[in-house]
Design an enzyme around this catalytic site. Sequence first.
Site, PDB file in Angstrom:
ATOM      1  N   LYS A  54      53.859  62.604  67.790  1.00 32.43           N
ATOM      2  CA  LYS A  54      54.210  63.722  66.895  1.00 32.43           C
ATOM      3  C   LYS A  54      55.671  63.633  66.478  1.00 32.43           C
ATOM      4  CE  LYS A  54      50.579  66.734  68.627  1.00 32.43           C
ATOM      5  NZ  LYS A  54      50.155  67.770  69.565  1.00 32.43           N
ATOM      6  N   GLN A  98      52.926  71.994  73.499  1.00 33.07           N
ATOM      7  CA  GLN A  98      51.841  71.054  73.821  1.00 33.07           C
ATOM      8  C   GLN A  98      50.986  71.600  74.968  1.00 33.07           C
ATOM      9  OE1 GLN A  98      51.090  68.081  72.163  1.00 33.07           O
ATOM     10  NE2 GLN A  98      49.288  68.087  73.462  1.00 33.07           N
ATOM     11  N   ASP A 121      50.323  75.173  64.971  1.00 31.23           N
ATOM     12  CA  ASP A 121      49.038  74.805  65.570  1.00 31.23           C
ATOM     13  C   ASP A 121      47.934  75.747  65.099  1.00 31.23           C
ATOM     14  OD1 ASP A 121      48.875  72.523  67.110  1.00 31.23           O
ATOM     15  OD2 ASP A 121      49.679  73.462  68.932  1.00 31.23           O
TER      16      ASP A 121
END
Length: 297
Positions: A54, A98, A121
Amino acid sequence: MTARIIDGKAVAAALRARVAEVAAGLAATYGKAPGLAVVLVGEDPASQVYVGSKVKMTTEAGLRSIEHVLPATTSEADLLALVAKLNADPEIDGILVQLPLPKQIDADKVIAAIDPAKDVDGFHPVNAGKLATGTGGLVPCTPLGCLKLLKTVRDDLSGLDAVVVGRSNIVGKPMAALLLAESCTVTVAHSRTRDLPEVCRRADILVAAVGRPEMIKGDWVKPGAIVIDVGINRIDAPEKGPGKTRLVGDVAYDEAAAKAEWITPVPGGVGPMTIACLLANTVTAACARRGWAAPAL
Ligand code: NDP
């Protein structure tokens, strides 16, 4: 029939290139590229790999990457304090924590603490609610990537029977909401579904997000269907040598490819789209928050 392959790697590369073009335009016009903060807690090897990719792709697309690596012993209060700091920081456009988080931390609490405007997200209940009500918001990256892949082979999905196997908050439910918004007739199947093979056989669009290697067999696939395999499962591969492994999806690929019209491979299908959509969401979030003209992505 042998299915044609939906090349997620190529579609993702094109989307990342478009994000890079847009980011360069925003930086030239407004003097600043969108910034994504990625928070990693602990040393889960898979998470380290995901975060590494990422960060690399964020930078390659010309976005600003801000990385926070915290020890596995981090308390929930400390993580919430960092999230609050990132929420308040005007230089940060997107925040990604995460998952999974160490067990002393309640992931739902952390997700709910992220400013919905920076929730790239798309997991915050406000964004989930906006998706469910068709009122905008940030959409979870994996299902967004699946929809973009579907659109590369079929522009108009209206009226199609779509079956989503899996009902998680990060894949199955938002996928179903996106397909409903495209006017598909959507069935969401899960571990309690009766006669899953028969349910799957109805699908013009079959999305597998289960986490069980090659569970969906060829004779579950309607001839001519579009099959999107979200699953990423590592299995033993003794044919490659002792101790070797390989990645497979939730769909028995060769069998399903013999029936479907289009299919995504694993790897190289949905996987690369997830990060590309994360970058796209970062640009979308930056434009919405800063009042910048939002470019098409
Ligand atoms: P979850 O474990 O959260 O959800 C799995 C879902 O599958 C649940 O709804 C479960 O049903 C259902 N399920 C489990 N067993 C069966 C069964 N035998 N029959 C029917 N349904 C079943 O997984 P995720 O949604 O997080 O992920 C799914 C897969 O996608 C995984 O392989 C994961 O690695 C992959 N993934 C890939 C991403 C990518 O970037 N390509 C990103 C995210 C995930 P129930 O609710 O009843 O328990």
